[in-house]
Write an enzyme that holds these catalytic residues in place. Structure first.
Site, short mmCIF file in Angstrom:
data_model
loop_
_atom_site.label_atom_id
_atom_site.label_comp_id
_atom_site.label_asym_id
_atom_site.label_seq_id
_atom_site.Cartn_x
_atom_site.Cartn_y
_atom_site.Cartn_z
N HIS A 199 0.82 -1.22 0.00
CA HIS A 199 0.00 0.00 0.00
C HIS A 199 0.85 1.26 0.00
CE1 HIS A 199 -3.39 -2.75 0.83
NE2 HIS A 199 -3.95 -1.92 -0.02
N GLU A 441 -11.20 -10.74 -4.79
CA GLU A 441 -9.76 -10.68 -4.56
C GLU A 441 -9.25 -11.88 -3.76
OE1 GLU A 441 -8.94 -7.01 -2.48
OE2 GLU A 441 -10.67 -7.22 -1.18
N ASP A 465 -4.60 -8.28 -4.40
CA ASP A 465 -4.78 -9.36 -3.45
C ASP A 465 -5.01 -10.69 -4.15
OD1 ASP A 465 -4.46 -8.36 -0.83
OD2 ASP A 465 -6.26 -7.16 -1.11
N CYS A 512 -9.92 -2.94 -10.48
CA CYS A 512 -9.41 -1.77 -9.77
C CYS A 512 -8.04 -2.01 -9.14
CB CYS A 512 -10.40 -1.29 -8.71
SG CYS A 512 -10.65 -2.51 -7.41
C1 PEP Z 1 -6.66 -5.04 -4.67
O1 PEP Z 1 -6.47 -5.89 -3.80
O2 PEP Z 1 -6.37 -5.21 -5.87
C2 PEP Z 1 -7.26 -3.74 -4.32
C3 PEP Z 1 -7.62 -2.88 -5.24
O3 PEP Z 1 -7.36 -3.42 -3.01
P1 PEP Z 1 -6.13 -3.02 -2.07
O4 PEP Z 1 -4.93 -2.80 -2.94
O5 PEP Z 1 -6.54 -1.81 -1.33
O6 PEP Z 1 -5.98 -4.22 -1.21
MG MG Z 2 -7.39 -5.68 -1.89
#
Ligand code: PEP
Ligand code: MG
Length: 586
Positions: A199, A441, A465, A512
């Site tokens: 993140h 995910e 994920d 996303c």
């Molecule tokens: C993902 O897991 O691809 C996602 C968009 O959520 P995050 O990166 O916040 O876990």
């Molecule tokens: Mg995620």
């Protein structure tokens, strides 16, 4: 550390956020360093006692400062948590235990202090009581501050106090560290740990801060005050760059700037392939500050990661505070849809906010996202009420993270219904037909997408994920980063399966995760049937530029070819050659 070299040398890492920056380094030491233990002379004991008293005094000043800042930002009630920290800091019994050990044995004071803390925590952990659990986390927090002071380490807390912009160097840097730092003071980030989809990397990309991760022993090689140049395109770090090197990178930067200009020229143009197939490109945001002023050029907000705003806030905001944030985003979206994801805390996102006592062995597989929310119904409902109220101001959709089974969607839906009923009874305005979707995910959700789709109005594929769980590769662990392969045939097949099943179920599907913003991957996703892409605003230009240069037919052909490949490296080379062909085409 040896005497710092003054001549130019370079280091290599993984570039995770583009851009070139240079400036003075500020090294944030590894907070998980072992506590040193060494023998001292009896004559030094008085000095050791004084060192501890000074460290406690310094910690007291720091805590008071944070308390003051927080009570201005959040309110006095929230800041009162630091009163408990002050009490823990000055706990007489702990000090007595420390000084007794110092007298009895000839060890340094940080070691004695840590032994005393561990003894108390060990005793507390045997008691199953929520008040005592709180005390354990207070003790852990304050003792870390004291030990940092004794060892001369710097915690992120103090970065906020620096006046000049700097290149932040750290063995690790988490989203909660980010929350405490004034972002305008970060020129670039270099870390030892981390990966493309940690993140921290995602936040750096969205903020346009160049970031390089996976630099071995970086905190030993760079020291505070050194001048460094960070090449976030290629993962190069040049320490003490010569004039020639600076010139070379200035030229490189201008080449990239020109390319970016070309990509950005596609932003206001229609989202349409050469053969007229339509697609949407939305943006991923962490708060109202990420909303572009030219919202008309984007399809909407495809992912609002609400937990980042919670981390910045430092605790769980009440309904009104949350409502203001969501309302702000919905208003700035100017009628475009806003997909608000409910809390996705856990994983690499600040467990202390969740008041966890013991550290989880596998946080990404643990108490995260919807699991936490379904267990904390009131916290969850507060967020849902705020989101629902904001839905009266535009087009809002609710997205549930880390769904593993239809049961979780059903349970969440029941709580959403309860929130709606409460709001109706209070006469509050909201969209009664608000759409509810699931993040796909986790492999169990991906494999049973036909079942989950029945309870969803839309789905959004979280590739960050999904890849880590499919391949059993921790997305933030640099030791296995080379195994995190989006091009693994298992990933390709599962993506194709999910997109196909969602289309069959007639529900919209968006991607996303970071893969949507990967220039070598976006055509393949289009070929699979993805028509909605969501990514940080900084990536939109390039992806739109590329998709506008191909036909849907080409993308479908690419999908068929790639699905027949059996090795990750063959997939990579086919995707790269396809990308090269597009870039060369007129
Ligand atoms: C993902 O897991 O691809 C996602 C968009 O959520 P995050 O990166 O916040 O876990
Ligand atoms: Mg995620």
């Amino acid at each position: 550390m040896e005497e710092a070299p003054t001549s130019e040398f370079d280091l290599k890492g993984l570039a995770v956020a583009k851009g070139i920056a240079h400036g003075e380094a500020f090294v944030m030491l590894n907070l998980d360093l072992k506590i040193p233990v060494y023998e001292i002379k009896p004559a030094d004991k008085a000095g050791e006692r004084e060192r501890l008293q000074n460290a406690i005094m310094k910690a007291r000043e720091d805590i008071l400062k944070v308390k003051e800042e927080l009570s201005e930002r959040v309110g006095e009630a929230e800041a009162a948590i630091f009163d408990a920290h002050l009490l823990a800091l000055e706990d007489v019994a702990i000090l007595k235990e420390t000084f007794d050990m110092l007298e009895r044995e000839n060890f340094n004071v940080e070691y004695c202090y840590n032994c005393a803390i561990e003894k108390f925590i060990g005793a507390f952990e045997k008691i199953d009581d929520s008040f005592i659990r709180e005390r354990i986390s207070d003790l852990k927090d304050v003792s870390r501050r004291v030990i940092d002071n004794l060892l001369g380490r710097c915690s992120s807390l103090r970065i906020g106090a620096l006046s000049d912009p700097l290149v932040l160097v750290s063995s690790d840097f988490s989203p909660s560290d980010f929350a405490l730092v004034d972002k305008s003071k970060i020129l670039a980030i270099i870390t030892e740990k981390g990966s493309q989809t940690s993140h921290t990397a995602i936040l750096s990309r969205s903020l346009g801060i160049p970031c390089i991760v996976g630099v071995e022993n970086v905190a030993d090689k760079i020291s505070t005050g050194m001048f460094v140049l960070v090449d976030g395109y290629n993962g190069n770090i040049i320490v003490n760059p010569t004039e020639n090197t600076m010139r070379h990178y200035t030229e490189l930067e201008s080449v990239h700037r020109e390319a970016q200009k070309l990509f950005d020229s596609a932003i206001p143009l229609p989202s349409e392939t050469l053969d007229g197939a339509k697609f949407d490109v939305s943006i991923n945001i962490s708060g109202a500050a990420d909303m572009p002023s030219d919202m008309e050029n984007y399809a909407g907000v495809g992912l609002f990661r609400t937990e980042n705003f919670f981390l910045d806030f430092g605790s769980f905001p009440d309904e009104e505070t949350q409502y203001k944030v969501y309302a702000d985003v919905v208003r700035s979206a100017k009628g475009k849809p806003v997909v608000i994801r409910t809390l996705d805390l856990g994983g690499d996102k600040n467990l202390s906010l969740m008041k966890m006592v013991s550290k989880e062995e596998n946080p990404f597989m643990g108490y995260r996202a919807i699991r936490f929310c379904l267990d904390h119904k009131e916290t969850f409902k507060t967020q849902l009420r705020a989101i629902l109220r904001a839905s009266a101001l535009g087009v809002v959709k609710i997205l549930l993270p880390m769904i593993c089974s239809i049961r979780e969607v059903e349970r969440a839906r029941l709580i959403i219904e309860e929130a709606k009923e409460e709001l109706s009874a209070e006469g509050a305005a909201f969209d009664r037909d608000v759409k509810i979707g699931s993040m796909i995910e986790v492999p169990s959700a991906a494999v049973t997408i036909d079942i989950i789709a029945k309870a969803c109005d839309f789905i959004s594929i979280g590739t960050n994920d999904l890849i880590q769980y499919m391949l059993a590769v921790d997305r933030v662990n640099d030791m296995v980063a080379h195994l995190y392969e989006p091009t693994h045939p298992a990933v390709i097949r599962i993506l194709n399966h999910v997109v196909g099943a969602a289309r069959e179920a007639n529900i919209p599907v968006c991607v996303c995760g970071e893969l949507a913003a990967d220039p070598t991957f976006c055509s393949l996703l289009l070929g699979m049937g993805v028509t909605e892409f969501s990514m940080s605003a900084t990536s939109v230009g390039e992806i739109k530029y590329l998709l506008r240069k191909i036909t849907l037919q080409q993308a479908k052909k690419l999908r068929d070819e790639v699905l027949s490949l059996t090795r990750s490296r063959h997939v990579i080379s086919r995707l790269r050659s396809f990308h090269y062909e597009i870039m060369q085409s007129q």
